[in-house]
Design an enzyme around this catalytic site. Structure first.
Site, PDB file in Angstrom:
ATOM      1  N   ILE A 132       0.823  -1.325   0.471  1.00 35.26           N
ATOM      2  CA  ILE A 132       0.061   0.027  -0.470  1.00 35.26           C
ATOM      3  C   ILE A 132       1.476   1.073  -0.016  1.00 35.26           C
ATOM      4  O   ILE A 132       0.488   2.082  -0.909  1.00 35.26           O
ATOM      5  CB  ILE A 132      -0.554  -0.330   1.216  1.00 35.26           C
ATOM      6  CG1 ILE A 132      -2.049  -1.280   1.122  1.00 35.26           C
ATOM      7  CG2 ILE A 132      -2.164   1.277   0.926  1.00 35.26           C
ATOM      8  CD1 ILE A 132      -2.714  -1.581   2.324  1.00 35.26           C
ATOM      9  N   ASP A 162      11.171   2.312   6.809  1.00 40.92           N
ATOM     10  CA  ASP A 162      10.900   0.673   7.470  1.00 40.92           C
ATOM     11  C   ASP A 162      11.565   0.205   7.805  1.00 40.92           C
ATOM     12  O   ASP A 162      13.116   0.251   8.188  1.00 40.92           O
ATOM     13  CB  ASP A 162      10.112   0.075   6.114  1.00 40.92           C
ATOM     14  CG  ASP A 162       9.551  -1.005   6.064  1.00 40.92           C
ATOM     15  OD1 ASP A 162       9.424  -1.895   7.006  1.00 40.92           O
ATOM     16  OD2 ASP A 162       8.235  -0.751   5.202  1.00 40.92           O
ATOM     17  N   ALA A 194      -4.069   2.732   7.784  1.00 39.87           N
ATOM     18  CA  ALA A 194      -3.508   1.773   8.002  1.00 39.87           C
ATOM     19  C   ALA A 194      -4.658   1.128   9.191  1.00 39.87           C
ATOM     20  O   ALA A 194      -5.758   0.408   9.258  1.00 39.87           O
ATOM     21  CB  ALA A 194      -1.541   2.542   8.592  1.00 39.87           C
ATOM     22  N   ARG A 195      -4.249   1.311  10.404  1.00 36.48           N
ATOM     23  CA  ARG A 195      -4.718   1.092  11.801  1.00 36.48           C
ATOM     24  C   ARG A 195      -4.152   2.300  12.501  1.00 36.48           C
ATOM     25  O   ARG A 195      -3.310   2.658  13.096  1.00 36.48           O
ATOM     26  CB  ARG A 195      -4.210  -0.393  11.921  1.00 36.48           C
ATOM     27  CG  ARG A 195      -4.404  -1.635  11.462  1.00 36.48           C
ATOM     28  CD  ARG A 195      -5.861  -2.017  11.999  1.00 36.48           C
ATOM     29  NE  ARG A 195      -6.410  -3.243  11.422  1.00 36.48           N
ATOM     30  CZ  ARG A 195      -6.701  -3.318   9.644  1.00 36.48           C
ATOM     31  NH1 ARG A 195      -6.609  -2.133   8.923  1.00 36.48           N
ATOM     32  NH2 ARG A 195      -7.790  -3.851   9.239  1.00 36.48           N
ATOM     33  N   GLU A 246     -12.062   1.682  16.943  1.00 34.72           N
ATOM     34  CA  GLU A 246     -13.833   1.341  16.492  1.00 34.72           C
ATOM     35  C   GLU A 246     -14.942   0.933  16.643  1.00 34.72           C
ATOM     36  O   GLU A 246     -14.594  -0.215  17.576  1.00 34.72           O
ATOM     37  CB  GLU A 246     -12.980   1.083  14.785  1.00 34.72           C
ATOM     38  CG  GLU A 246     -12.082   1.815  14.138  1.00 34.72           C
ATOM     39  CD  GLU A 246     -11.847   1.835  13.267  1.00 34.72           C
ATOM     40  OE1 GLU A 246     -12.040   0.726  12.656  1.00 34.72           O
ATOM     41  OE2 GLU A 246     -10.785   1.817  12.415  1.00 34.72           O
ATOM     42  N   HIS A 294     -13.375   3.966   7.844  1.00 37.32           N
ATOM     43  CA  HIS A 294     -13.031   2.851   7.459  1.00 37.32           C
ATOM     44  C   HIS A 294     -12.878   2.894   6.369  1.00 37.32           C
ATOM     45  O   HIS A 294     -13.313   1.144   6.333  1.00 37.32           O
ATOM     46  CB  HIS A 294     -12.769   2.003   8.615  1.00 37.32           C
ATOM     47  CG  HIS A 294     -11.553   0.526   9.046  1.00 37.32           C
ATOM     48  ND1 HIS A 294     -10.900   0.436   9.686  1.00 37.32           N
ATOM     49  CD2 HIS A 294     -11.111   0.512   7.627  1.00 37.32           C
ATOM     50  CE1 HIS A 294     -10.013  -0.115   9.677  1.00 37.32           C
ATOM     51  NE2 HIS A 294      -9.980  -0.737   7.939  1.00 37.32           N
ATOM     52  N   GLY A 298     -11.280   2.538   3.540  1.00 37.95           N
ATOM     53  CA  GLY A 298     -10.056   2.387   3.011  1.00 37.95           C
ATOM     54  C   GLY A 298     -10.279   1.340   1.454  1.00 37.95           C
ATOM     55  O   GLY A 298     -10.312   1.414  -0.090  1.00 37.95           O
ATOM     56  N   SER A 299     -10.254   0.334   1.342  1.00 33.36           N
ATOM     57  CA  SER A 299     -10.978  -0.721   0.801  1.00 33.36           C
ATOM     58  C   SER A 299     -11.926  -0.806  -0.107  1.00 33.36           C
ATOM     59  O   SER A 299     -12.400  -1.923  -0.816  1.00 33.36           O
ATOM     60  CB  SER A 299     -10.457  -2.132   0.555  1.00 33.36           C
ATOM     61  OG  SER A 299     -11.296  -2.798   1.740  1.00 33.36           O
TER      62      SER A 299
HETATM   63  C1  DGY Z   1      -7.790  -4.336   5.522  1.00 34.96           C
HETATM   64  O1  DGY Z   1      -7.646  -4.820   4.603  1.00 34.96           O
HETATM   65  O2  DGY Z   1      -7.604  -4.578   6.618  1.00 34.96           O
HETATM   66  C2  DGY Z   1      -8.219  -3.047   5.764  1.00 34.96           C
HETATM   67  O3  DGY Z   1      -8.277  -2.334   7.103  1.00 34.96           O
HETATM   68  C3  DGY Z   1     -10.150  -3.541   5.973  1.00 34.96           C
HETATM   69  O4  DGY Z   1     -10.273  -2.742   4.326  1.00 34.96           O
END
Ligand code: DGY
Length: 320
Positions: free
Chosen positions: A159, A178, A238-239, A268, A286, A288-289
């Protein structure tokens, strides 16, 4: 031969529910929220496999209490910080996830948050919707230009690298932090930093793209925030666990961090309510995807991983 029993903890995209029903004895649910009685449902179904999601808590005690029927856990996510991997391993339960297929959508979300936060788009949208907008003014809602600036990426996995690719289109200079330096074909000219001292001060903008879990918990803490340049813009798709909320909120209030774009949160969906009071933070749920293409691709990958693991094969998306 009887099909394996698959218990899904959350409603799935229609194409994926159809696929699950075709390939498994699928126990589906219409609910979009966390299953309050997961253990009872798994027990009832005598499930061979669980298809879980971020937000489901599969910690050591839940995993220890799973019935012996459970052989596989598949998570509808790339992140698996909600599953205790060691506990699953100890029970001989295999785990798979959805790597690769969500990188573009999640990087798009990070880019969107960066733009929205830097250009004060959330404030602007609220102004228009409020009916209080009085027209163009030279000093109204002045933000920060993103093009040509330095972008620091914490976590240069798939990502992070996808975000770097997009950001190069805006002429951004890419730096990353990283555990190890990438080979040149993956690095694509990005500048590697092996310590925070060199990395943090260059981050005119910063995107968090590392996995959650104990190794990165509260990585963005008061000491690191203090070393970022004043006026930086921070993005987290991300998280939530990567961020010490109290520290970020204090920095947003003081202006040390000019703006933030957040898609993920500690605890969350009960994010720290102080975020709701801040104009200079863009808050997404949340997502993102969350594109049709990506969620379908994620569903296919996790279902095929579960089927392979139940059949004793080793799919590419096996975690452990
Ligand atoms: C993941 O895949 O970990 C995302 O946070 C969910 O979209």
């Amino acid at each position: 031969m009887a099909k394996s029993v698959l218990l899904a903890t959350r409603r799935l995209p229609p194409a994926i529910e159809a696929e699950a029903a075709r390939d498994f004895d699928a126990r589906l649910t219409p609910s979009e929220t966390v299953m309050p009685d997961l253990l009872a449902q798994v027990q009832d179904a005598q499930a061979d496999a669980i298809l879980c999601c971020p937000g489901d808590v599969l910690n050591a005690s839940v995993i220890a209490a799973l019935p012996a029927s459970v052989k596989v856990i598949g998570t509808f996510s790339v992140g698996y910080d909600h599953v205790d991997v060691a506990a699953a391993q100890a029970r001989g339960i295999k785990l798979c996830n959805t790597p690769d297929v969500l990188s573009v959508a999640t990087a798009e979300c990070a880019m969107l948050l960066l733009m929205m936060a830097a250009r004060r788009a959330g404030e602007g949208e609220r102004l228009v919707r409020s009916g209080r907008w009085r027209g163009w003014a030279p000093t109204q809602l002045l933000g920060t230009q993103v093009s040509g600036r330095r972008l620091g990426i914490f976590g240069m996995g798939r990502i992070g690298r996808e975000l770097a690719r997009m950001a190069r289109g805006f002429g951004m200079e890419i730096h990353y932090r990283d555990m190890a330096r990438l080979p040149p074909d993956l690095e694509q000219g990005a500048v590697f930093h092996d310590d925070d001292d060199s990395f943090l001060p260059i981050c005119q903008t910063l995107s968090l793209n590392a996995p959650g879990g104990d190794g990165t918990r509260h990585w963005l803490n008061p000491a690191r925030i203090a070393r970022l340049p004043r006026g930086t813009v921070i993005v987290n798709a991300a998280r939530g666990s990567l961020v010490d909320d109290a520290a970020l909120i204090a920095a947003l209030r003081s202006g040390h961090v000019a703006a933030a774009g957040l898609d993920v949160y500690n605890n969350e969906p009960n994010l720290d309510p102080a975020y709701l009071t801040l104009e200079n933070v863009v808050l997404l749920p949340h997502l993102g995807s969350a594109t049709v293409e990506t969620r379908d691709a994620m569903g296919r990958v996790v279902l095929s991983g579960i089927a392979a693991l139940l059949a004793g094969r080793t799919p590419a998306n096996m975690v452990t």
